[in-house]
Scaffold this motif. Structure first.
Motif, PDB file in Angstrom:
ATOM      1  N   GLY A   1       1.220  38.028   2.622  1.00 41.76           N
ATOM      2  CA  GLY A   1       2.561  37.458   2.616  1.00 41.76           C
ATOM      3  C   GLY A   1       2.616  36.212   1.757  1.00 41.76           C
ATOM      4  N   ASP A   2       3.626  35.410   2.000  1.00 44.01           N
ATOM      5  CA  ASP A   2       3.773  34.166   1.245  1.00 44.01           C
ATOM      6  C   ASP A   2       2.907  33.074   1.853  1.00 44.01           C
ATOM      7  N   ILE A   3       2.280  32.293   0.982  1.00 47.28           N
ATOM      8  CA  ILE A   3       1.460  31.168   1.419  1.00 47.28           C
ATOM      9  C   ILE A   3       1.830  29.939   0.595  1.00 47.28           C
ATOM     10  N   ALA A   4       1.459  28.800   1.134  1.00 49.17           N
ATOM     11  CA  ALA A   4       1.499  27.547   0.380  1.00 49.17           C
ATOM     12  C   ALA A   4       0.043  27.145   0.192  1.00 49.17           C
ATOM     13  N   ALA A   5      -0.317  26.720  -0.989  1.00 48.68           N
ATOM     14  CA  ALA A   5      -1.713  26.397  -1.264  1.00 48.68           C
ATOM     15  C   ALA A   5      -1.818  25.290  -2.296  1.00 48.68           C
ATOM     16  N   VAL A   6      -2.903  24.544  -2.188  1.00 47.93           N
ATOM     17  CA  VAL A   6      -3.278  23.601  -3.229  1.00 47.93           C
ATOM     18  C   VAL A   6      -4.580  24.128  -3.814  1.00 47.93           C
ATOM     19  N   VAL A   7      -4.579  24.361  -5.104  1.00 45.88           N
ATOM     20  CA  VAL A   7      -5.760  24.845  -5.814  1.00 45.88           C
ATOM     21  C   VAL A   7      -6.250  23.681  -6.668  1.00 45.88           C
ATOM     22  N   VAL A   8      -7.437  23.184  -6.364  1.00 48.30           N
ATOM     23  CA  VAL A   8      -7.996  22.036  -7.075  1.00 48.30           C
ATOM     24  C   VAL A   8      -9.196  22.503  -7.884  1.00 48.30           C
ATOM     25  N   PHE A   9      -9.240  22.101  -9.145  1.00 44.52           N
ATOM     26  CA  PHE A   9     -10.357  22.518  -9.990  1.00 44.52           C
ATOM     27  C   PHE A   9     -10.690  21.425 -10.998  1.00 44.52           C
ATOM     28  N   ASP A  10     -11.960  21.404 -11.383  1.00 41.21           N
ATOM     29  CA  ASP A  10     -12.379  20.464 -12.418  1.00 41.21           C
ATOM     30  C   ASP A  10     -12.939  21.250 -13.593  1.00 41.21           C
ATOM     31  N   TYR A  11     -12.738  20.675 -14.784  1.00 41.75           N
ATOM     32  CA  TYR A  11     -13.134  21.411 -15.979  1.00 41.75           C
ATOM     33  C   TYR A  11     -13.400  20.460 -17.134  1.00 41.75           C
ATOM     34  N   GLU A  12     -14.171  20.983 -18.092  1.00 42.89           N
ATOM     35  CA  GLU A  12     -14.459  20.253 -19.318  1.00 42.89           C
ATOM     36  C   GLU A  12     -13.263  20.433 -20.255  1.00 42.89           C
ATOM     37  N   HIS A  13     -12.549  19.337 -20.503  1.00 42.38           N
ATOM     38  CA  HIS A  13     -11.249  19.370 -21.174  1.00 42.38           C
ATOM     39  C   HIS A  13     -11.263  20.142 -22.492  1.00 42.38           C
ATOM     40  N   GLU A  14     -12.055  19.705 -23.430  1.00 39.95           N
ATOM     41  CA  GLU A  14     -12.028  20.284 -24.781  1.00 39.95           C
ATOM     42  C   GLU A  14     -12.427  21.759 -24.798  1.00 39.95           C
ATOM     43  N   ALA A  15     -13.298  22.156 -23.876  1.00 42.41           N
ATOM     44  CA  ALA A  15     -13.823  23.517 -23.911  1.00 42.41           C
ATOM     45  C   ALA A  15     -12.821  24.571 -23.456  1.00 42.41           C
TER      46      ALA A  15
ATOM     47  N   VAL B   1     -13.680  25.417  -8.081  1.00 35.91           N
ATOM     48  CA  VAL B   1     -12.303  25.707  -7.691  1.00 35.91           C
ATOM     49  C   VAL B   1     -12.287  25.704  -6.166  1.00 35.91           C
ATOM     50  N   SER B   2     -11.451  24.842  -5.588  1.00 38.62           N
ATOM     51  CA  SER B   2     -11.318  24.775  -4.135  1.00 38.62           C
ATOM     52  C   SER B   2      -9.876  25.074  -3.758  1.00 38.62           C
ATOM     53  N   VAL B   3      -9.705  25.710  -2.588  1.00 40.71           N
ATOM     54  CA  VAL B   3      -8.377  26.117  -2.156  1.00 40.71           C
ATOM     55  C   VAL B   3      -8.148  25.658  -0.720  1.00 40.71           C
ATOM     56  N   LEU B   4      -7.009  25.047  -0.504  1.00 37.44           N
ATOM     57  CA  LEU B   4      -6.527  24.742   0.837  1.00 37.44           C
ATOM     58  C   LEU B   4      -5.204  25.474   0.962  1.00 37.44           C
ATOM     59  N   SER B   5      -5.087  26.364   1.958  1.00 42.43           N
ATOM     60  CA  SER B   5      -3.868  27.160   2.051  1.00 42.43           C
ATOM     61  C   SER B   5      -3.310  27.177   3.461  1.00 42.43           C
ATOM     62  N   LEU B   6      -2.018  27.395   3.516  1.00 46.52           N
ATOM     63  CA  LEU B   6      -1.306  27.585   4.773  1.00 46.52           C
ATOM     64  C   LEU B   6      -0.646  28.947   4.743  1.00 46.52           C
ATOM     65  N   THR B   7      -0.823  29.687   5.805  1.00 46.69           N
ATOM     66  CA  THR B   7      -0.103  30.937   5.980  1.00 46.69           C
ATOM     67  C   THR B   7       0.808  30.763   7.181  1.00 46.69           C
TER      68      THR B   7
END
Length: 133
Positions: free
Chosen positions: A50-64, A121-127
């Motif tokens: 169904g529908d969820i609300a989530a925050v997806v947090v990720f870190d990355y090497e900018h230029e790449a 990549v980390s996820v915090l979600s609400l269903t």
């Protein structure tokens, strides 16, 4: 069951410091607990419907990867309501605030994990189920 894996000395030293500081009695137990946490986290995301609300947090090497990440973010603009971004040297930290079908959010997470230049990549979600008392 015994298994082996390859990790850098830096990661192993940091992992050892953490489990010892937490008072865990062995590296094997700490690895088992870390694996269970990973499986539980994956299962929560995989089982969401169904529908969820989530925050997806990720870190990355900018230029790449920045150009390719922008393409992915536009592809998922129907579920990404807003983003927050900060730079730390050559690395970036981004939070994508999402709302919509669990399947689309899950696909976004898996797409982000496909990039070599994305470290975590980390996820915090609400269903609907997690908001009921």
């Amino acid at each position: 069951m015994r298994t082996s894996l390859n990790v850098s000395e830096e990661v192993l030293s940091a992992f050892d410091a953490v489990w010892r500081a937490e008072g865990i009695d062995s590296r094997s137990r700490a690895i088992r607990e870390a694996m269970l946490e990973y499986v539980e986290s994956h299962s929560r995301l995989e089982d969401a419907e169904g529908d969820i609300a989530a925050v997806v947090v990720f870190d990355y090497e900018h230029e790449a990867v920045i150009g390719e990440l922008h393409v992915v973010q536009h592809e998922f603009e129907a579920v990404i309501d807003a983003t927050s971004h900060t730079h730390h040297g050559e690395w970036c930290l981004e939070a994508a605030f999402c709302e919509g079908p669990a399947e689309r959010v899950r696909t976004l997470v898996y797409r982000l994990r496909d990039f070599d230049a994305v470290r975590r990549v980390s996820v915090l979600s609400l269903t609907a189920e997690s908001t009921e008392m």
